[in-house]
Scaffold this motif. Structure first.
Motif, mmCIF file in Angstrom:
data_model
loop_
_atom_site.group_PDB
_atom_site.id
_atom_site.type_symbol
_atom_site.label_atom_id
_atom_site.label_comp_id
_atom_site.label_asym_id
_atom_site.label_seq_id
_atom_site.Cartn_x
_atom_site.Cartn_y
_atom_site.Cartn_z
ATOM 1 N N VAL A 73 -29.595 13.802 -11.210
ATOM 2 C CA VAL A 73 -29.119 15.090 -11.702
ATOM 3 C C VAL A 73 -27.848 14.918 -12.520
ATOM 4 O O VAL A 73 -27.669 15.565 -13.565
ATOM 5 N N LYS A 74 -26.959 14.030 -12.075
ATOM 6 C CA LYS A 74 -25.686 13.801 -12.755
ATOM 7 C C LYS A 74 -25.182 12.410 -12.395
ATOM 8 O O LYS A 74 -25.547 11.857 -11.353
ATOM 9 N N PRO A 75 -24.326 11.811 -13.234
ATOM 10 C CA PRO A 75 -23.766 10.494 -12.898
ATOM 11 C C PRO A 75 -22.774 10.608 -11.756
ATOM 12 O O PRO A 75 -22.079 11.626 -11.618
ATOM 13 N N ALA A 76 -22.710 9.575 -10.941
ATOM 14 C CA ALA A 76 -21.776 9.579 -9.806
ATOM 15 C C ALA A 76 -21.568 8.162 -9.300
ATOM 16 O O ALA A 76 -22.437 7.300 -9.450
ATOM 17 N N THR A 77 -20.416 7.940 -8.734
ATOM 18 C CA THR A 77 -20.157 6.727 -7.975
ATOM 19 C C THR A 77 -19.187 7.091 -6.853
ATOM 20 O O THR A 77 -18.837 8.262 -6.697
ATOM 21 N N VAL A 78 -18.791 6.109 -6.072
ATOM 22 C CA VAL A 78 -17.924 6.376 -4.935
ATOM 23 C C VAL A 78 -16.620 5.612 -5.102
ATOM 24 O O VAL A 78 -16.610 4.469 -5.555
ATOM 25 N N THR A 79 -15.520 6.268 -4.772
ATOM 26 C CA THR A 79 -14.214 5.636 -4.859
ATOM 27 C C THR A 79 -13.969 4.757 -3.641
ATOM 28 O O THR A 79 -14.172 5.183 -2.507
ATOM 29 N N GLY A 80 -13.528 3.538 -3.891
ATOM 30 C CA GLY A 80 -13.115 2.643 -2.822
ATOM 31 C C GLY A 80 -11.639 2.334 -2.965
ATOM 32 O O GLY A 80 -10.949 2.866 -3.837
ATOM 33 N N GLY A 81 -11.166 1.457 -2.128
ATOM 34 C CA GLY A 81 -9.757 1.076 -2.187
ATOM 35 C C GLY A 81 -8.979 1.606 -0.998
ATOM 36 O O GLY A 81 -9.516 2.284 -0.124
ATOM 37 N N GLU A 82 -7.703 1.296 -0.981
ATOM 38 C CA GLU A 82 -6.841 1.655 0.140
ATOM 39 C C GLU A 82 -5.649 2.490 -0.323
ATOM 40 O O GLU A 82 -5.236 2.390 -1.474
ATOM 41 N N ASN A 83 -5.147 3.290 0.605
ATOM 42 C CA ASN A 83 -3.998 4.141 0.341
ATOM 43 C C ASN A 83 -2.794 3.669 1.144
ATOM 44 O O ASN A 83 -2.918 2.902 2.089
ATOM 45 N N LEU A 84 -1.639 4.172 0.756
ATOM 46 C CA LEU A 84 -0.395 3.841 1.437
ATOM 47 C C LEU A 84 0.095 5.075 2.182
ATOM 48 O O LEU A 84 0.291 6.135 1.579
ATOM 49 N N PHE A 85 0.263 4.943 3.500
ATOM 50 C CA PHE A 85 0.767 6.024 4.347
ATOM 51 C C PHE A 85 2.216 5.729 4.738
ATOM 52 O O PHE A 85 2.582 4.570 4.953
ATOM 53 N N ILE A 86 3.021 6.783 4.846
ATOM 54 C CA ILE A 86 4.384 6.652 5.370
ATOM 55 C C ILE A 86 4.393 7.260 6.764
ATOM 56 O O ILE A 86 4.072 8.443 6.949
ATOM 57 N N LEU A 87 4.709 6.458 7.754
ATOM 58 C CA LEU A 87 4.737 6.918 9.142
ATOM 59 C C LEU A 87 6.035 7.674 9.414
ATOM 60 O O LEU A 87 7.090 7.334 8.877
ATOM 61 N N LYS A 88 5.973 8.663 10.272
ATOM 62 C CA LYS A 88 7.152 9.464 10.596
ATOM 63 C C LYS A 88 8.187 8.633 11.350
ATOM 64 O O LYS A 88 7.846 7.897 12.278
ATOM 65 N N SER A 89 9.444 8.764 10.944
ATOM 66 C CA SER A 89 10.537 8.068 11.633
ATOM 67 C C SER A 89 11.785 8.942 11.573
ATOM 68 O O SER A 89 11.980 9.824 12.398
ATOM 69 N N ASN A 90 12.628 8.708 10.563
ATOM 70 C CA ASN A 90 13.775 9.582 10.321
ATOM 71 C C ASN A 90 13.951 9.696 8.807
ATOM 72 O O ASN A 90 13.365 8.933 8.036
ATOM 73 N N THR A 91 14.758 10.653 8.408
ATOM 74 C CA THR A 91 14.874 10.967 6.981
ATOM 75 C C THR A 91 15.279 9.756 6.155
ATOM 76 O O THR A 91 14.737 9.513 5.069
ATOM 77 N N LYS A 92 16.214 8.977 6.653
ATOM 78 C CA LYS A 92 16.719 7.825 5.917
ATOM 79 C C LYS A 92 15.622 6.784 5.689
ATOM 80 O O LYS A 92 15.436 6.289 4.570
ATOM 81 N N ARG A 93 14.882 6.465 6.730
ATOM 82 C CA ARG A 93 13.821 5.457 6.618
ATOM 83 C C ARG A 93 12.648 5.985 5.785
ATOM 84 O O ARG A 93 12.048 5.249 5.003
ATOM 85 N N GLU A 94 12.328 7.246 5.967
ATOM 86 C CA GLU A 94 11.221 7.837 5.207
ATOM 87 C C GLU A 94 11.532 7.855 3.716
ATOM 88 O O GLU A 94 10.672 7.585 2.877
#
Length: 467
Positions: A342-363
């Motif tokens: 019906v239409k062209p398509a593919t799937v996105t792969g790869g990895e993301n970067l998450f920032i874990l909660k800590s404190n304002t300075k470290r974040e």
């Protein structure tokens, strides 16, 4: 102590299937409530003990310079193969040299099935890293555990927001918030052996499902006259794991299917597997098997290229991460986009970067590092060294990267496909959904069920679980 032992029994019971981000689905659902309750009762000291036990055997990579007064951050990652890890470390080293007030330590903690128990143990024990490199499909679980920092406010004031490929935001956003940033991206195409196409008299690459089916038939031959097929047109991945689902989803989308019906909220309980696109996609894969023109991989090993390299398979679904491996072998290869229904398509792969909660300075410091990883220079270096596509649009136009594309035109196919690439869902429960899609695919490919029946059975299991 009893709680700690229970936690490790839960996490160590996770299946260990390589290349599968859904291998932990059952154990996750079984242990989620326990983890949340344990997280409210466990002390920080016990959490640190869990973390130390959980990362035993992990590889420390190039500790940052001991700069007095600097904020020392930890990045957990599962970059593989090792040469790609070296590329990341080189970028981290450059950051540390140019940011004396922030020093980052990159720690390899294993592949997805190995990482998850360590991540859960760290969250429960309040001993998380500052940054996490992982598939975006983990987003929903991390949000449920209140472990990660929403990033939309920080991105709003960052000049890099407009440089990120807009198609990638689908895998960054959930519930009105941005929970991660893409670090490296790719998508799936069909690699083929031009010499085998030429021998079969095929001059035009397939652009539709029916053309792909016809081409696969022509490429399926008995090459030595022993009345047995020894060259198949295509390899299809067999198994219930995420790799199989990852390669099948583009066909569902191309067939006009959606996991969530229009107008419904993107939640696991609203998933509808019995849609016309899903049925059509399973029927198409089933027809390739019935024709005898497709061969199945070994269970859960659909990413292996042995048959393709040996000339026993003419076409195979995979992505740009295999370019380096293929180049090193010296065999002829090229790639074309996944043909459309019906239409062209593919799937996105790869990895993301998450920032874990800590404190304002470290974040704040962690986001500074994230911005560095996303800038043009870092993304160009990452793409040239690993084969991943840059997430930064400026990096895609960088002269060095353009020269790379000129030498390896196959990369262009994946860049062009990026505009029609779709993300897998990142809401809580995707792992369970993927597991049941995989079960349906496997049942159909092994001839145990019709496409509609297989999807119906999987949907019933999901309804029992979510509703």
């Amino acid at each position: 102590m009893k709680n700690i032992l229970t936690l490790f029994r839960l996490t160590s019971s996770l299946p260990t299937k390589a290349m599968s981000t859904t291998s932990y689905a059952y154990a996750w659902q079984r242990s989620r409530k326990f983890l949340q309750q344990l997280g409210r009762n466990i002390s920080i000291s016990l959490g640190l003990s869990i973390l130390l036990l959980g990362i035993t055997g992990c590889q420390l990579v190039a500790k940052p310079t001991n700069t007095e007064g600097a904020i020392n951050l930890t990045l957990w990652q599962g970059v593989n193969p090792p040469p790609n890890r070296d590329v990341l470390q080189s970028i981290v080293d450059k950051f540390n040299q140019t940011h004396p007030n922030i020093q980052v330590e990159s720690l390899y903690i294993g592949q997805p099935d190995q990482q998850l128990p360590k991540i859960l143990a760290a969250v429960v024990g309040n001993a998380v890293p500052d940054l996490l490199w992982f598939s975006p499909m983990l987003t929903g679980q991390l949000v449920e555990l209140n472990a990660i920092l929403p990033l939309e406010d920080k991105l709003a004031t960052s000049p890099l927001k407009d440089q990120i490929d807009p198609a990638l935001f689908e895998a960054m956003e959930y519930g009105g918030h941005t929970w991660s940033v893409s670090f490296g991206t790719n998508n799936v195409g069909i690699f083929y052996r031009p010499s085998l196409f030429k021998a079969a008299g095929i001059t035009n690459l397939p652009k539709t499902w029916e053309e792909l089916r016809q081409v696969a038939r022509k490429l399926t031959v008995d090459t030595n006259g022993d009345n047995r097929i020894d060259q198949h047109g295509m390899l299809l991945p067999l198994g219930k794991g995420e790799w199989t689902v990852f390669n099948w989803l583009p066909f569902m989308w191309s067939g006009g299917g959606e996991l969530i019906d229009a107008g419904k909220d993107a939640t696991a309980k609203n998933v509808n597997l019995v849609n016309q696109g899903a049925i059509a996609a399973l029927e198409f894969w089933q027809n390739l098997i019935k024709d005898g023109s497709a061969i199945l991989s070994l269970p859960e090993r659909g990413y292996e290229l042995d048959g393709f390299l040996a000339g026993k398979v003419a076409m195979q679904l995979t992505g740009p991460w295999t370019l380096g491996q293929l180049q090193a072998t010296g065999v002829d290869f090229d790639v074309f986009p996944i043909p459309a229904k019906v239409k062209p398509a593919t799937v996105t792969g790869g990895e993301n970067l998450f920032i874990l909660k800590s404190n304002t300075k470290r974040e704040r410091a962690a986001f500074t590092f994230a911005e560095y990883l996303l800038n043009e220079d870092s993304q160009t270096q990452w793409a040239l060294g690993t084969g991943y596509l840059p997430v930064n649009l400026k990096a895609r136009q960088n002269p060095a990267y353009q020269e790379f594309i000129a030498k390896l035109p196959a990369v262009k196919v994946f860049l062009e496909q990026a505009s029609v690439a779709r993300s897998r869902p990142i809401f809580p429960g995707y792992n369970r959904i993927s597991e049941n899609i995989g079960r349906a695919i496997e049942a159909v490919l092994l001839g145990k069920s019709s496409p509609q029946e297989a999807l119906k059975e999987s949907q019933q299991r999901l309804d029992l679980f979510f509703k």
